[in-house]
Design an enzyme around this catalytic site. Structure first.
Site, short mmCIF file in Angstrom:
data_model
loop_
_atom_site.label_atom_id
_atom_site.label_comp_id
_atom_site.label_asym_id
_atom_site.label_seq_id
_atom_site.Cartn_x
_atom_site.Cartn_y
_atom_site.Cartn_z
N LYS A 214 5.79 13.52 42.61
CA LYS A 214 6.08 13.30 44.03
C LYS A 214 7.44 12.60 44.20
CE LYS A 214 6.04 12.59 48.43
NZ LYS A 214 6.35 13.70 49.37
N CYS A 278 11.82 9.31 53.26
CA CYS A 278 11.52 9.77 51.90
C CYS A 278 12.65 9.44 50.92
CB CYS A 278 11.33 11.28 51.89
SG CYS A 278 10.20 11.85 53.12
N1 SAJ Z 1 21.07 15.32 54.08
C1 SAJ Z 1 22.38 15.42 53.63
N2 SAJ Z 1 22.76 16.56 52.96
C2 SAJ Z 1 21.87 17.57 52.71
C3 SAJ Z 1 20.52 17.43 53.16
C4 SAJ Z 1 20.14 16.30 53.85
O1 SAJ Z 1 23.21 14.53 53.85
O2 SAJ Z 1 22.26 18.57 52.11
C5 SAJ Z 1 20.65 14.09 54.78
C6 SAJ Z 1 20.11 14.33 56.18
O3 SAJ Z 1 21.15 14.26 57.12
C7 SAJ Z 1 19.13 13.18 56.34
C8 SAJ Z 1 18.63 12.91 54.93
O4 SAJ Z 1 19.56 13.54 54.05
O5 SAJ Z 1 19.78 12.03 56.82
C9 SAJ Z 1 17.22 13.44 54.65
O6 SAJ Z 1 17.21 14.77 55.07
P1 SAJ Z 1 15.98 15.75 54.61
O7 SAJ Z 1 16.35 17.11 55.07
O8 SAJ Z 1 15.68 15.54 53.18
O9 SAJ Z 1 14.75 15.31 55.54
P2 SAJ Z 1 13.50 14.41 55.18
O10 SAJ Z 1 13.91 13.02 54.87
O11 SAJ Z 1 12.51 14.64 56.27
O12 SAJ Z 1 12.94 15.04 53.82
C10 SAJ Z 1 11.72 15.74 53.82
C11 SAJ Z 1 11.22 15.64 52.40
N3 SAJ Z 1 9.89 16.22 52.35
C12 SAJ Z 1 8.88 15.49 51.83
O13 SAJ Z 1 9.03 14.36 51.42
C13 SAJ Z 1 7.58 16.17 51.77
C14 SAJ Z 1 12.12 16.41 51.47
O14 SAJ Z 1 11.53 16.44 50.14
C15 SAJ Z 1 12.28 17.81 51.96
O15 SAJ Z 1 13.14 18.51 51.07
C16 SAJ Z 1 12.92 17.76 53.35
O16 SAJ Z 1 11.95 17.09 54.21
C17 SAJ Z 1 13.15 19.15 53.91
O17 SAJ Z 1 13.53 20.01 53.10
O18 SAJ Z 1 13.01 19.29 55.14
#
Ligand code: SAJ
Length: 448
Positions: A214, A278
């Site tokens: 996880k 996360c």
């Molecule tokens: N971000 C970047 N660059 C990227 C992707 C994201 O700077 O290429 C930033 C976003 O702006 C944000 C942060 O990272 O501030 C997190 O973004 P995220 O898309 O990872 O969103 P989360 O935090 O909701 O992550 C969740 C996580 N899912 C679970 O924990 C079950 C993550 O593992 C998933 O990959 C992500 O959702 C998803 O793909 O939507």
């Protein structure tokens, strides 16, 4: 197994409870009447969904199980556990700024579960925890407060959620589910339980492996984003566009016919920072588990440095802003800076660990006047926040794009230019196209 208790009515507990209640179980949610979340008890018991934002299917599901089927209701006391066949733990496990998890609430919950569980109950920990927590933290507390013996008298499983904001239900039903028992029988009972709500594969393993998987799942993403951010810093210094570089790198095709010879690339997006509930937390949980329950000590380099690179990005944004103002002979002191976005993710009102906050504080330290605009977030303690874009833009010396809300895609740039005192833009998410920014002094993170 008919009766389930789900502890913690949050992003994870509510969809899980409602799904089980819709598939033949009688479910009791347990939620403490805290200041922040106590209101959810009455809200849910009236058939309403307390989770904000768009969550397809969830409103109808909750109404159906609460009002029509009467198979789901919420209480605020743990004594209901004495009648339960299964207990799911869905409480939050926050980490402090040094990355150590705060297990106070998990401890309190486990003591209460131990007090009430009956023989042969199945306990499932769904919250994200440091590897080792199920076996070395949760199990002893349950045994101590119940007088029962794990494996012999009750089953214990760690099975993590893969929910994402905006698709809580979809993911629960359609994503493969890892089920990690402390023994074979626990794993089997966990698989049987989830078979009632998960349509995708159920993957058996042991509790410790599941806990590591996880946090590694999210650490993997954090490291990939840090890689993209480090490439962005290199590109800025060399004067090339990191987003163009990303496109070229990712143009390497993924050749399904022979993937081994042609491992395609998947470079992530550089940006103003990494927020959410996360990614900023899970690498620290992984390290905590290693330090506390690992056999021999060793300090991980990549995952910790990656976490630090991502945490540093808001401060890099602050230095880009300072350079932009200096190049236009404007002192940052007493300048007016407008930040677009305080949610951590586009088109969301979730502000947990938002990179906008450290940026805001750094700019205040430099005696700038800072105002943050966000179309979704109504209030944020101690922040000069507005939903009125004209107010935010008026007389600004610098506009900083931190959250890529769709609403900002349709900004009328003439209106923006007229409203600002100095039309300077610092773009933290490759949001604007430099070519279309005539009349603006445009600076983009990762764009040199
Ligand atoms: N971000 C970047 N660059 C990227 C992707 C994201 O700077 O290429 C930033 C976003 O702006 C944000 C942060 O990272 O501030 C997190 O973004 P995220 O898309 O990872 O969103 P989360 O935090 O909701 O992550 C969740 C996580 N899912 C679970 O924990 C079950 C993550 O593992 C998933 O990959 C992500 O959702 C998803 O793909 O939507």
């Amino acid at each position: 197994m008919k009766k389930i208790a789900v502890i913690g009515m949050g992003y994870v507990g509510i969809p899980a409870a409602a799904l089980f209640a819709d598939n033949g179980f009688v479910v009791t949610g347990i939620q403490r009447r805290s200041k922040r979340s106590g209101w959810k008890i009455d809200w849910l018991n009236s058939g309403k969904n307390p989770i904000g934002g768009k969550e397809p299917g969830l409103d109808d599901l909750i109404r159906r199980v609460v009002i029509e089927k009467k198979s789901f209701h919420v209480v605020d006391d743990f004594s209901v556990i004495k009648d339960m066949d299964a207990v799911l733990i869905d409480v939050q496990t926050p980490t402090d700024e040094k990355g150590s998890p705060n297990y106070d609430y998990l401890k309190d919950v486990c003591e209460n579960i131990g007090k009430y569980i009956k023989d042969n109950v199945l306990v499932v920990l769904e919250s994200t925890v440091a590897p080792g927590t199920t076996k070395f933290f949760v199990k002893p507390i349950l045994e101590k407060h119940s007088g029962l013996k794990a494996s012999k008298d009750f089953s214990l499983v760690f099975s993590y959620e893969r929910v994402m904001v905006g698709r809580l239900l979809y993911n629960l039903v359609n994503y493969p589910r890892i089920v990690g028992g402390i023994d074979e029988r626990s794993t089997k009972r966990g698989m049987d339980l989830y078979s009632h709500i998960v349509k995708a594969d159920l993957i058996p393993t042991d509790a410790l492996t599941a806990e590591v998987a996880k946090v590694v799942e999210n650490t993997y993403r954090d490291v990939n984003i840090a890689f993209a951010n480090e490439v962005a810093l290199i590109c800025e210094s060399l004067g090339v566009n990191a987003y163009k570089v990303r496109e070229l790198v990712n143009s390497l095709p993924n050749d399904p016919s022979d993937p081994a010879t042609n491992p395609y690339r998947n470079m992530h997006f550089p940006g103003a920072g990494v927020g959410g509930h996360c990614l900023p937390k899970d690498p620290w949980l992984l390290k905590y588990g290693l330090d506390k329950w690992g056999k021999k000590s060793f300090s991980p380099k990549i995952i910790i440095d990656a976490r630090k690179i991502n945490a540093e990005m808001p401060f890099h944004m602050a230095s880009l802003i300072k350079d932009a103002l200096n190049e236009n002979n404007i002192e940052i002191k007493n300048s007016k800076i407008c930040i677009l976005g305080i949610a951590f993710l586009q088109n969301s009102d979730d502000t947990r660990n938002t990179p906008s906050l450290p940026l805001y504080n750094r700019l205040l330290e430099k005696n700038a006047n800072v105002i943050i605009h966000d179309p979704y977030v109504k209030k944020y303690e101690g922040i000069n926040l507005t939903n009125d874009l004209d107010l935010a833009l008026s007389n600004a010396d610098c506009l900083v794009l931190v959250t890529a809300h769709d609403e900002y895609r349709h900004l009328d740039l003439n209106r923006v230019k007229k409203a600002m005192k100095n039309p300077i833009i610092v773009d933290g998410r490759n949001f604007f196209d430099k070519e279309k920014m005539e009349g603006f002094a445009y600076y983009g993170l990762g764009k040199g």
